[in-house]
Scaffold this motif. Structure first.
Motif, mmCIF file in Angstrom:
data_model
loop_
_atom_site.group_PDB
_atom_site.id
_atom_site.type_symbol
_atom_site.label_atom_id
_atom_site.label_comp_id
_atom_site.label_asym_id
_atom_site.label_seq_id
_atom_site.Cartn_x
_atom_site.Cartn_y
_atom_site.Cartn_z
ATOM 1 N N VAL A 1 -1.933 19.776 9.931
ATOM 2 C CA VAL A 1 -2.780 20.554 10.847
ATOM 3 C C VAL A 1 -4.249 20.374 10.489
ATOM 4 O O VAL A 1 -5.101 20.193 11.371
ATOM 5 C CB VAL A 1 -2.386 22.045 10.811
ATOM 6 N N ILE B 1 -4.816 29.173 14.230
ATOM 7 C CA ILE B 1 -3.935 28.136 14.776
ATOM 8 C C ILE B 1 -2.469 28.573 14.724
ATOM 9 O O ILE B 1 -2.011 29.136 13.724
ATOM 10 C CB ILE B 1 -4.123 26.809 14.009
ATOM 11 N N ILE C 1 -10.541 29.043 12.936
ATOM 12 C CA ILE C 1 -9.604 28.893 14.046
ATOM 13 C C ILE C 1 -8.281 29.548 13.651
ATOM 14 O O ILE C 1 -7.766 29.315 12.553
ATOM 15 C CB ILE C 1 -9.347 27.416 14.409
ATOM 16 N N VAL D 1 -7.343 18.846 12.806
ATOM 17 C CA VAL D 1 -8.613 19.531 13.033
ATOM 18 C C VAL D 1 -9.779 18.640 12.622
ATOM 19 O O VAL D 1 -10.808 18.581 13.319
ATOM 20 C CB VAL D 1 -8.641 20.877 12.279
ATOM 21 N N THR E 1 -2.676 26.971 20.243
ATOM 22 C CA THR E 1 -1.857 25.804 19.930
ATOM 23 C C THR E 1 -2.748 24.581 19.723
ATOM 24 O O THR E 1 -3.928 24.576 20.096
ATOM 25 C CB THR E 1 -0.872 25.517 21.066
ATOM 26 N N LEU E 2 -2.167 23.536 19.165
ATOM 27 C CA LEU E 2 -2.912 22.289 18.983
ATOM 28 C C LEU E 2 -3.292 21.700 20.336
ATOM 29 O O LEU E 2 -4.363 21.099 20.477
ATOM 30 C CB LEU E 2 -2.074 21.294 18.167
ATOM 31 N N ILE F 1 -6.371 23.447 21.581
ATOM 32 C CA ILE F 1 -7.551 22.980 20.852
ATOM 33 C C ILE F 1 -8.000 21.622 21.389
ATOM 34 O O ILE F 1 -9.197 21.367 21.560
ATOM 35 C CB ILE F 1 -7.256 22.892 19.337
ATOM 36 N N LYS G 1 0.690 27.141 14.088
ATOM 37 C CA LYS G 1 1.290 25.915 13.549
ATOM 38 C C LYS G 1 2.700 25.736 14.095
ATOM 39 O O LYS G 1 3.519 26.645 14.031
ATOM 40 C CB LYS G 1 1.354 25.968 12.014
#
Length: 294
Positions: free
Chosen positions: A19, A8, A6, A23, A207-208, A211, A10
């Motif tokens: 992070v 990502i 991934i 996940v 971005t988180l 996800i 952060k």
């Protein structure tokens, strides 16, 4: 899911470990790792490997990285960035843009850099940042790094904004400190965004929140991280030998200094990492993916 990667984005304020923990919870996996730690205050590209793809993390850390950096003149801190305790401050006049450009270009190429005390490098079993937090400063050996590109973007009264592309092991805080020494002014790194790690670009980072909304769509194939390696496709018979750990013949020359190779079978499925033996017409298996997956 058998594994994957991934890219990502952060956010600032989270550690790289935070992070990874996110996940793990999202994908219900224990085996999760990241390539290239980012400071908590920094933002940007953080490649993360899931499940058996963590076996490829060692090859992801060898990539060049790119950053957008702001340094602020007039003071310095114990950490080298603006999150630390101020240790020295003076009034500074910003040099002319032409002088700044000259200073930046002086760092191009292979140079030596002393790692900062606030880093994860271990000396006698202790991480440097652990010693620094205990008030202990130790001598650090300079390390060779390479600055591939460094470009001035903007100069303000108290700050300089620039982009840099560099080799692994480069500490941007130390680079800022060294720039400050050349312009004869204390500085701190006041802003940092990592814009690229190898083939992981910030424009494609998720971005988180993205996800959380659609976790499966964020996953990339493992060979996305290996695009910097030359690709070799084997016949069915030779691929079988490679997967059994056997050295295989090659017509590759030693020109170009290529070292690691990504190896695919006749169906264009990644089966491992190989290494061209210097001055010999053979490839040695370094890591074999028996199922064709990481």
């Amino acid at each position: 899911m058998t594994g994957g990667l991934i890219n990502i984005l952060k956010p600032p304020g989270m550690t790289s470990h935070d992070v990874v923990s996110f996940v793990r919870r999202t994908y219900h996996l224990k085996r999760v790792g990241h390539a290239g730690t980012l400071d908590p205050a920094a933002a940007g590209v953080l490649p993360v490997a899931l499940g058996p793809a963590t076996r490829m993390l060692e090859y992801m850390t060898d990539c060049d990285k790119s950053y957008r950096v702001e340094l602020t003149i007039g003071y310095e801190t114990d950490t080298g960035d603006d999150t630390g305790t101020i240790t020295h401050s003076i009034d500074c006049i910003m040099p002319a843009q032409s002088q700044i450009e000259e200073v930046l270009s002086s760092f191009l190429g292979t140079i030596e850099q002393v790692p900062p005390m606030y880093s994860a490098i271990k000396i006698q079993g202790k991480k440097l940042y652990e010693l620094a937090r205990a008030g202990i400063t130790v001598e650090r050996q300079a390390r060779k790094i390479t600055i591939h590109e460094i470009n001035l973007l903007k100069v303000n009264e108290k700050s300089i904004l620039f982009d840099v592309t560099c080799s692994k092991g480069t500490y941007i805080r130390s680079l800022c400190t060294d720039i400050g020494a050349k312009i004869n002014c204390p500085v701190v790194m006041s802003f940092l965004v990592r814009t690229r790690v190898g083939s992981f670009e910030i424009g494609q980072a998720v971005t988180l929140e993205e996800i959380s909304t659609n976790s499966e769509s964020a996953i990339l194939p493992v060979d996305h991280a290996l695009e910097y390696m030359p690709k070799i496709i084997l016949s069915q018979e030779v691929a079988k030998a490679f997967k059994h750990g056997q050295t295989i013949p090659t017509t590759m020359s030693d020109e170009g200094g290529q070292n690691l190779l990504r190896i695919y079978d006749h169906e264009d499925v990644l089966i491992g990492i190989g290494q061209k033996k210097e001055k010999a017409a053979v490839i040695i298996p370094i890591k074999v993916l028996m199922s064709g997956q990481p």
